[in-house]
Write an enzyme that holds these catalytic residues in place. Sequence first.
Site, PDB file in Angstrom:
ATOM      1  N   ASN A 136      -3.894   8.014  17.193  1.00 56.42           N
ATOM      2  CA  ASN A 136      -5.007   8.220  18.124  1.00 56.42           C
ATOM      3  C   ASN A 136      -5.622   9.607  17.962  1.00 56.42           C
ATOM      4  O   ASN A 136      -6.836   9.781  18.092  1.00 56.42           O
ATOM      5  CB  ASN A 136      -4.530   8.019  19.562  1.00 56.42           C
ATOM      6  CG  ASN A 136      -4.494   6.552  19.952  1.00 56.42           C
ATOM      7  OD1 ASN A 136      -4.673   5.664  19.117  1.00 56.42           O
ATOM      8  ND2 ASN A 136      -4.257   6.289  21.231  1.00 56.42           N
TER       9      ASN A 136
ATOM     10  N   GLN B  59       0.830  -1.207   0.000  1.00 54.57           N
ATOM     11  CA  GLN B  59       0.000   0.000   0.000  1.00 54.57           C
ATOM     12  C   GLN B  59       0.859   1.250   0.000  1.00 54.57           C
ATOM     13  O   GLN B  59       1.712   1.429   0.873  1.00 54.57           O
ATOM     14  CB  GLN B  59      -0.903  -0.019   1.243  1.00 54.57           C
ATOM     15  CG  GLN B  59      -1.723   1.239   1.464  1.00 54.57           C
ATOM     16  CD  GLN B  59      -2.655   1.097   2.645  1.00 54.57           C
ATOM     17  OE1 GLN B  59      -3.582   0.289   2.618  1.00 54.57           O
ATOM     18  NE2 GLN B  59      -2.432   1.871   3.693  1.00 54.57           N
ATOM     19  N   GLY B  60       0.634   2.140  -0.948  1.00 55.09           N
ATOM     20  CA  GLY B  60       1.378   3.395  -1.045  1.00 55.09           C
ATOM     21  C   GLY B  60       0.514   4.583  -0.689  1.00 55.09           C
ATOM     22  O   GLY B  60       0.058   5.315  -1.582  1.00 55.09           O
TER      23      GLY B  60
ATOM     24  N   SER C  77       0.917   6.563   2.921  1.00 53.42           N
ATOM     25  CA  SER C  77       1.610   7.523   3.788  1.00 53.42           C
ATOM     26  C   SER C  77       2.824   8.137   3.100  1.00 53.42           C
ATOM     27  O   SER C  77       3.507   7.488   2.307  1.00 53.42           O
ATOM     28  CB  SER C  77       2.054   6.841   5.084  1.00 53.42           C
ATOM     29  OG  SER C  77       0.944   6.437   5.840  1.00 53.42           O
TER      30      SER C  77
ATOM     31  N   SER D 289       4.613  -1.216   4.068  1.00 55.76           N
ATOM     32  CA  SER D 289       4.792  -2.564   4.621  1.00 55.76           C
ATOM     33  C   SER D 289       5.064  -3.579   3.517  1.00 55.76           C
ATOM     34  O   SER D 289       4.305  -3.677   2.549  1.00 55.76           O
ATOM     35  CB  SER D 289       3.551  -2.989   5.412  1.00 55.76           C
ATOM     36  OG  SER D 289       3.349  -2.141   6.504  1.00 55.76           O
TER      37      SER D 289
ATOM     38  N   GLU E 202     -10.633  -2.352   5.928  1.00 52.15           N
ATOM     39  CA  GLU E 202      -9.612  -2.624   6.939  1.00 52.15           C
ATOM     40  C   GLU E 202     -10.222  -2.957   8.289  1.00 52.15           C
ATOM     41  O   GLU E 202      -9.589  -3.595   9.120  1.00 52.15           O
ATOM     42  CB  GLU E 202      -8.688  -1.404   7.064  1.00 52.15           C
ATOM     43  CG  GLU E 202      -7.423  -1.655   7.835  1.00 52.15           C
ATOM     44  CD  GLU E 202      -6.476  -0.468   7.780  1.00 52.15           C
ATOM     45  OE1 GLU E 202      -5.259  -0.669   7.938  1.00 52.15           O
ATOM     46  OE2 GLU E 202      -6.949   0.670   7.576  1.00 52.15           O
TER      47      GLU E 202
END
Length: 392
Positions: free
Chosen positions: A370, A128-129, A131, A163, A246
């Site tokens: 958070n 996944q690209g 961030s 990741s 997700e």
Amino acid sequence: MRLGFSKAEEDFRAECADWLNAQMAGEFSDIKGITTLTEKAERRKEWEQQLAAHKWSCIGWPEKWGGRGASLAEQVIFAEEYARAGVPGRVNHIGIELAGPTILTFGTDEQKQQFLPDIAAGSTIFCQGFSEPNAGSDLASVRTKAQLENGKWVVNGQKIWTSLAHISDWIFVIARSEEGTKGPRGLTFLMMPIDQPGIEIRGIQQINGDAEFNETFFTDATCPEDSLIGAPGEGWKIAMGLLAFERGVSTLGQQMGFRNELDAIIAAAKANGSANDPLIRQRIAKAEIGLQLMRYGALRMLSNSDHSKVDGAALTYKIQWASWRRSLGELGMDVLGQAAEVTDNPAYEWGMLPNLFLFSRSDTIYGGTNQIQRNMIAERALGMPREPRGDT
């Protein structure tokens, strides 16, 4: 809300458990209990293909695309038994849980034919690209650019915390395709092959010695014009749809992994006598209660059939489990005491509980900090005014 399963579903559970336990006791016993995502990566690619060969890879997908058309309850059961059997995390979880469902929902028939069979077969690994160095949880601030030139998308920019990019075959990328746009406007969702001269991957060593994450650099990297999902400028909509997947059935499997970690802490406390400490016992009890509450909350979230409304429970789940697990890691270290600070391994390798502590420090950061989660709860679930942003 259903808190139990039917006899047929429990029979399905027995089938799942029997097959998974047989695999972990037999041909794939060498990967049982692995807790990091990079250890024995090639062997775990073989495991992906073994799952596919027996139709266990993506059971919730339609049979046409390699799945079983499994019900929600069956998907939950399989996720739980997968973790209970000590099977390591999926190296293609991005493909199975995110890329695949996104293509199924938003992709063209041609894209489904191109990608889904290979994802289901375990022969194509996705990463996944999203961030970027200055756009972690704030996806709307991405700066990676994509321009359409001579029938190809040309991409320039940088992604971070990618990741398993170093073992992946494809990457889906959010890039800004409309010059001068800000925030969620002007973003496009692209599917790009990784093995090309314009993509460079650099590993990032983590605090626990693992190297799951990467920096990914794009320098005139390309993909065909029809590699986008949706239409140009619809990247935000596609990304929001993807992120909804997700919070799916994998949450129950994740909690079974948490169950294993808490059980390891309880066993360690009994073994070294720290279970006699009333404060340790109180913290263990609090962790147990928190885990049970998360399970019931996840079942309620998954039982919600009205997807036209914002599900407040779904928005609270990430901050709930991330904060709980961070505290669990601290509990594990306190139970082990000084033994948690040394290792018999010659390299920088730690046992399960020190690894839990080290990795759980990131749980409240990745996938939405958070702080970002609280903003989402306030704005989308409670209807409070938006926090001031530079794109408004």
